[in-house]
Design an enzyme around this catalytic site. Sequence first.
Site, PDB file in Angstrom:
ATOM      1  N   GLU A 196      -2.438   5.731  13.446  1.00 18.97           N
ATOM      2  CA  GLU A 196      -2.035   6.896  12.645  1.00 18.97           C
ATOM      3  C   GLU A 196      -2.368   8.192  13.384  1.00 18.97           C
ATOM      4  OE1 GLU A 196      -3.640   7.106   8.648  1.00 18.97           O
ATOM      5  OE2 GLU A 196      -2.133   8.604   8.061  1.00 18.97           O
ATOM      6  N   HIS A 217      -9.502   2.109  -1.387  1.00 22.35           N
ATOM      7  CA  HIS A 217      -8.070   1.878  -1.221  1.00 22.35           C
ATOM      8  C   HIS A 217      -7.528   1.275  -2.516  1.00 22.35           C
ATOM      9  CE1 HIS A 217      -4.234   0.920   0.237  1.00 22.35           C
ATOM     10  NE2 HIS A 217      -4.527   0.546   1.470  1.00 22.35           N
ATOM     11  N   HIS A 242      -3.117   8.073   5.646  1.00 19.00           N
ATOM     12  CA  HIS A 242      -3.252   6.750   5.044  1.00 19.00           C
ATOM     13  C   HIS A 242      -4.704   6.304   5.243  1.00 19.00           C
ATOM     14  CE1 HIS A 242      -1.859   3.177   3.170  1.00 19.00           C
ATOM     15  NE2 HIS A 242      -2.136   2.406   4.203  1.00 19.00           N
ATOM     16  N   LYS A 288      -9.638   8.063   0.953  1.00 18.82           N
ATOM     17  CA  LYS A 288     -10.072   6.680   0.681  1.00 18.82           C
ATOM     18  C   LYS A 288     -11.578   6.532   0.899  1.00 18.82           C
ATOM     19  CE  LYS A 288      -5.802   4.058   1.520  1.00 18.82           C
ATOM     20  NZ  LYS A 288      -4.840   5.073   1.999  1.00 18.82           N
ATOM     21  N   PHE A 325       1.400  -2.773   4.568  1.00 11.22           N
ATOM     22  CA  PHE A 325       1.646  -4.118   5.082  1.00 11.22           C
ATOM     23  C   PHE A 325       3.128  -4.423   4.869  1.00 11.22           C
ATOM     24  CE2 PHE A 325      -2.735  -6.419   4.673  1.00 11.22           C
ATOM     25  CZ  PHE A 325      -3.233  -5.620   5.686  1.00 11.22           C
ATOM     26  N   CYS A 374       0.805  -1.229   0.000  1.00 10.20           N
ATOM     27  CA  CYS A 374       0.000   0.000   0.000  1.00 10.20           C
ATOM     28  C   CYS A 374       0.831   1.269   0.000  1.00 10.20           C
ATOM     29  CB  CYS A 374      -0.935  -0.012   1.199  1.00 10.20           C
ATOM     30  SG  CYS A 374      -1.786  -1.582   1.351  1.00 10.20           S
TER      31      CYS A 374
END
Lengths: 403, 87
Positions: free
Chosen positions: A305, A331, A294, A326, A390, A162
Amino acid sequence: MRRVVITGQGTVNPLGKSVQETYDAMAKGQCAITQLQIRDVERLSVRVGAQVQDYQAERHFSRQELVRLDRFSQFALLSARQAAEQAGLEAGSFCKESAGVVIGTAGGGLNTWDSSYRAVYQERKNRVHPFVVPRLMNNAAASTISMQLQLQGPTFSVSTACSSSNHAIGQAFHMIRGGAAELMFAGGSESMICFGGIKAWESLRVMSSTGCRPFSADRDGMVQGEGAAVFLLEEYSHATARGAQPLCEILGFCMTSDAGDIVLPSREGAARTMRGALADAGIDAAEIDYVNAHGTATAANDRIECAAIHDVFDSCVEELRVSSTKSMHGHLIGGTGAVELLACTLALTQGVIAPTIGIKKQDPNCRLDVVPNKAVHSRVDFAMSNAFAFGGLNAVLVLGASR
Amino acid sequence: MSSIYSQVIDIIASQAVLDVADVGPESTLEELGIDSLGIVEAIFAIEEMFDIDISFNANEPGESDVDFTSVGSIVEAVERLVTSKRG
């Protein structure tokens, strides 16, 4: 130090098939998440996603081109063409050996893998199209852009889940700043929305089947999107010498690894990366006006976050606006950072801060101005874009307005 | 003209981005501008169309049991393979 500016940008994503359409949708807070329309959707438990709508590949590519181009390469190539056009970049007007491409993608030609496996395993066919390999390889998009635009310098793909797009743009930024190139096309592309792609994500149990509501108390996971955005990065004097108008400037980049968990994010790692990008840009946290988070709408990401943003921005956090787009475009996995960078360029060039939509009641653990539901008009001089992938790989970009 | 002939011509013309009228039995693939990857793609289309297997390795194009020099020689080989499949 050599300065790096953005002189062109292009995109195909669920919010629009151009930068202007995307800006308009972001400013209006539109949601592109709908019921998925893919083969075998009835065998999925997750049936929502943000697909690129009304897309007819035949309108943009010849039959010969189409057999060579997976959907992710098509999106990337169309985005790069738009960026070149906006930047007024014409063949012969630049040194092609000093121009390259870096495209981030997590899955590469995943639709090609999916349909080819379906053919041989499910339909028991004994042959697949001869161009399956060049279609599905992760560097297909970068290579196709280099071929079409005649760019013969550093060209490759980056795959860091990502944060692929932010890593790709960061690499291109470093290359120009370090003197390895004068101009670079950089961004990301992904098209993982197919039965196998969604099935794999579904099994992780982090997906929402209702919608993407980052920072909202009722959020229940991420929603997948697809698409691409590509930027033309150029050394400042190279751009001005050919009369190109810089849209904004890339000031700093930082990438780190948590060396921790394969899926869980790290508050310390996220904070360290944001601080590193600020230090690279040579600006204080207090100067940042907008952070594109994010913001995946998973419980793990959003809380960590937000905590990391508090750690970095401390008392200035009251003045800071943080949104996750998003909520509108989903995403886009390896392509997400590039489309989200458009929210930063929208803020820097037009003073429009895209909202986080879908917020009914804000999660009390996410105490930030998340620009709920409606865009805000405000001058933005400096913006930050976060990506925490990830694998514990973090990549943060800091941009400044061209004034 | 056999239907195999016209079907093979269709595939080769489409590969060469030419009108079928511009492709005849004497045409060579080289004249038609079909490169080695183009041959591979045409073989795939022919195999799919007739449900036959054509042995071909792009590293040893001369070793194939199909002569790819001209459209006529390809049609002849396809007719032979289709007939032996019906066996």
